[in-house]
Design an enzyme around this catalytic site. Structure first.
Site, short mmCIF file in Angstrom:
data_model
loop_
_atom_site.label_atom_id
_atom_site.label_comp_id
_atom_site.label_asym_id
_atom_site.label_seq_id
_atom_site.Cartn_x
_atom_site.Cartn_y
_atom_site.Cartn_z
N SER A 108 0.76 -1.31 0.05
CA SER A 108 0.00 0.08 0.00
C SER A 108 0.96 1.16 0.13
O SER A 108 1.77 1.34 0.72
CB SER A 108 -0.97 -0.05 1.25
OG SER A 108 -1.29 1.33 1.34
N GLN A 129 1.33 -0.06 -4.84
CA GLN A 129 0.06 0.66 -5.15
C GLN A 129 0.37 2.28 -5.23
O GLN A 129 1.14 2.62 -4.27
CB GLN A 129 -1.07 0.29 -4.10
CG GLN A 129 -2.24 1.04 -4.11
CD GLN A 129 -2.77 1.46 -2.71
OE1 GLN A 129 -2.29 1.60 -1.88
NE2 GLN A 129 -4.26 1.74 -2.84
N TYR A 131 -1.47 6.05 -5.56
CA TYR A 131 -2.63 7.05 -5.80
C TYR A 131 -2.15 8.34 -6.53
O TYR A 131 -0.90 8.54 -6.42
CB TYR A 131 -3.13 7.72 -4.37
CG TYR A 131 -4.02 6.59 -3.72
CD1 TYR A 131 -5.50 6.60 -3.94
CD2 TYR A 131 -3.27 5.70 -2.67
CE1 TYR A 131 -6.03 5.62 -3.33
CE2 TYR A 131 -4.36 4.83 -1.89
CZ TYR A 131 -5.53 4.92 -2.21
OH TYR A 131 -6.33 4.01 -1.58
N THR A 157 -4.74 2.96 -8.02
CA THR A 157 -5.99 2.93 -7.41
C THR A 157 -6.93 3.89 -8.09
O THR A 157 -6.60 5.33 -7.81
CB THR A 157 -6.04 2.80 -5.90
OG1 THR A 157 -5.45 1.78 -5.74
CG2 THR A 157 -7.40 2.94 -5.36
N LYS A 229 -6.66 -0.51 -10.56
CA LYS A 229 -7.82 -1.36 -9.45
C LYS A 229 -8.91 -0.28 -9.31
O LYS A 229 -8.76 0.80 -8.97
CB LYS A 229 -6.72 -1.52 -8.25
CG LYS A 229 -7.44 -1.92 -7.01
CD LYS A 229 -6.58 -2.01 -6.04
CE LYS A 229 -7.02 -2.56 -4.61
NZ LYS A 229 -8.25 -1.58 -3.90
N HIS A 253 -12.91 -1.68 -3.82
CA HIS A 253 -12.07 -0.99 -2.60
C HIS A 253 -12.60 -1.59 -1.48
O HIS A 253 -12.62 -0.99 -0.33
CB HIS A 253 -12.34 0.57 -2.58
CG HIS A 253 -11.06 1.21 -1.97
ND1 HIS A 253 -10.50 2.27 -2.71
CD2 HIS A 253 -10.54 1.47 -0.77
CE1 HIS A 253 -9.33 2.44 -2.15
NE2 HIS A 253 -9.34 2.34 -0.93
N GLY A 285 -12.12 -8.45 -2.85
CA GLY A 285 -13.56 -8.34 -2.35
C GLY A 285 -14.25 -9.71 -1.73
O GLY A 285 -14.63 -10.02 -2.75
N ARG A 288 -13.04 -15.26 1.20
CA ARG A 288 -12.65 -15.64 2.57
C ARG A 288 -12.47 -17.53 2.47
O ARG A 288 -12.50 -17.82 3.58
CB ARG A 288 -13.99 -15.47 3.38
CG ARG A 288 -14.35 -13.99 3.63
CD ARG A 288 -13.28 -13.24 4.35
NE ARG A 288 -13.39 -11.88 4.66
CZ ARG A 288 -13.24 -10.85 3.91
NH1 ARG A 288 -12.76 -11.19 2.66
NH2 ARG A 288 -13.75 -9.46 4.09
#
Length: 364
Positions: A108, A129, A131, A157, A229, A253, A285, A288
């Site tokens: 990140s 990543q 921005y 992103t 993304k 996100h 997203g 699991r």
């Protein structure tokens, strides 16, 4: 001694117990009514698997190649911010765990360790990543540092012209730590009397005018492949392919931006149909379970990224927790392949799943 977690979902409660409320809420929450947050997970349950039988599955191979990099399974680590709020070793523990599992981590931009520190911590394939800032020099400087430090792709992103309304952060008056990657270049201190620190930061620095024409600018400043993304529609997938990006991440996100945006698994196939095999498609997203990964691959994703489960593993048990989370998903995926009659990732086809839409059509 309390029972060891037997699946990824059980790490969430361990993280809740381990963390101060403000930090747990920061990681766990979504935007506004949290409709999309719940749907990201629930939408997987509406897809069924069509297993094939009497296939020799004595050897199951999960390995795959992502942008030319060989990894042990199509399960990668999504960019998530502020790992040191979860555990003192922060992103370095996460990076080492991802390396030990032979998979790719996306660091990140808002990590608590610098991108150089993470790069020096272990040898592994890593993406960075990005921005895009109002001051483009900041973004260009970050990209140059990522290239110098051996990162293999830039994940830009694109769904954050403004920060989504995360009401728990507003209530908790969430304080955003200093952005370590910007230290020495610009101050990221933001003073806010209301709302959350992350919201004030985004308002001050993120560029709300960032648009498709700027993808060319981004391509002009780096040789690295650029993944976009935040794509959720076939229209934007088509534009991304036309812009010549290296890949698309179907993402909302983590349901932290626009509430009532669709669950990512429900629009994955729309994106895949729009670009065909021109560029790789990934999904994040709500992943699991190993069966979730299987479903995403059957619907056309090359791999998935996991976000919150990694943070929960880190909060509960440090780097070992992250390793456990990735390993659990890999083990479940291996079992899913075997029970569905697949010996490798390449064997998974669209015929292996049935979506809710198909089920409804069959009833007509």
């Amino acid at each position: 001694m309390e029972n060891e977690p037997v699946n990824v979902n059980e790490f969430k409660e361990l993280a809740r117990r381990a963390l101060p409320k403000m930090y747990y809420d920061f990681y766990a929450a979504g935007a506004e009514d949290e409709h999309t947050l719940k749907e990201n997970v629930k939408a997987f349950s509406r897809i069924s698997i069509r297993p094939r039988i009497l296939v020799d599955v004595s050897h199951v191979d999960l390995s795959t190649t992502i942008l030319g990099h060989h990894i042990s399974a199509p399960i990668m680590v999504a960019p998530t911010s502020y790992h040191k709020l979860a555990h003192p070793e922060g992103e370095i523990a996460t990076a080492k765990a991802a390396a030990a599992c032979n998979t790719i981590m996306v660091l990140s931009f808002s990590s608590n360790s610098t991108l150089e520190e993470v790069a020096a911590s272990c040898t592994a394939v890593r993406f960075f990543q990005l921005y895009v800032f109002k001051n483009r020099e900041v973004s260009a400087w970050l990209v140059q540092r990522a290239e110098r430090s051996g990162y293999k792709a830039i994940v830009v992103t694109v769904d954050t012209p403004k920060l989504g309304r995360r009401e728990v952060d507003i209530k908790n008056k969430m304080i955003a730590p200093q952005v370590k990657n910007l230290e020495g270049f610009m101050s990221t201190e933001v003073v806010t009397d209301e709302g959350s620190g992350p919201e004030a930061f985004a308002k001050s620095y993120y560029d709300a005018s960032f648009s498709w024409k700027d993808i060319n600018w981004l391509k002009s400043i780096t040789k690295l492949p650029i993944l976009i993304k935040g794509v959720l529609t076939h229209e934007d997938a088509t534009k991304a392919a036309e812009a010549g990006v290296g890949g698309i991440i179907v993402s909302n996100h983590g349901a932290r931006q626009l509430d009532y945006a669709p669950a990512t698994i429900t629009v994955l196939e729309e994106v895949v149909h729009a670009v065909g095999s021109r560029i790789p498609i990934f999904l994040d997203g709500g992943v699991r379970r190993g069966t979730n990964v299987f479903k995403a691959l059957a619907l056309g994703a090359q791999a998935v990224f996991i976000g919150r489960p990694v943070i929960y593993g880190l909060a509960a048990k440090g780097g070992n927790g992250v390793k456990q989370v990735i390993t659990m998903l890999k083990d479940e995926l291996e079992l899913s392949l075997a029970l569905a009659g697949c010996t490798s990732i390449k064997d998974i086809t669209r015929n292996h799943v049935r979506t809710e839409l198909e089920r409804l059509r069959s009833l007509l």
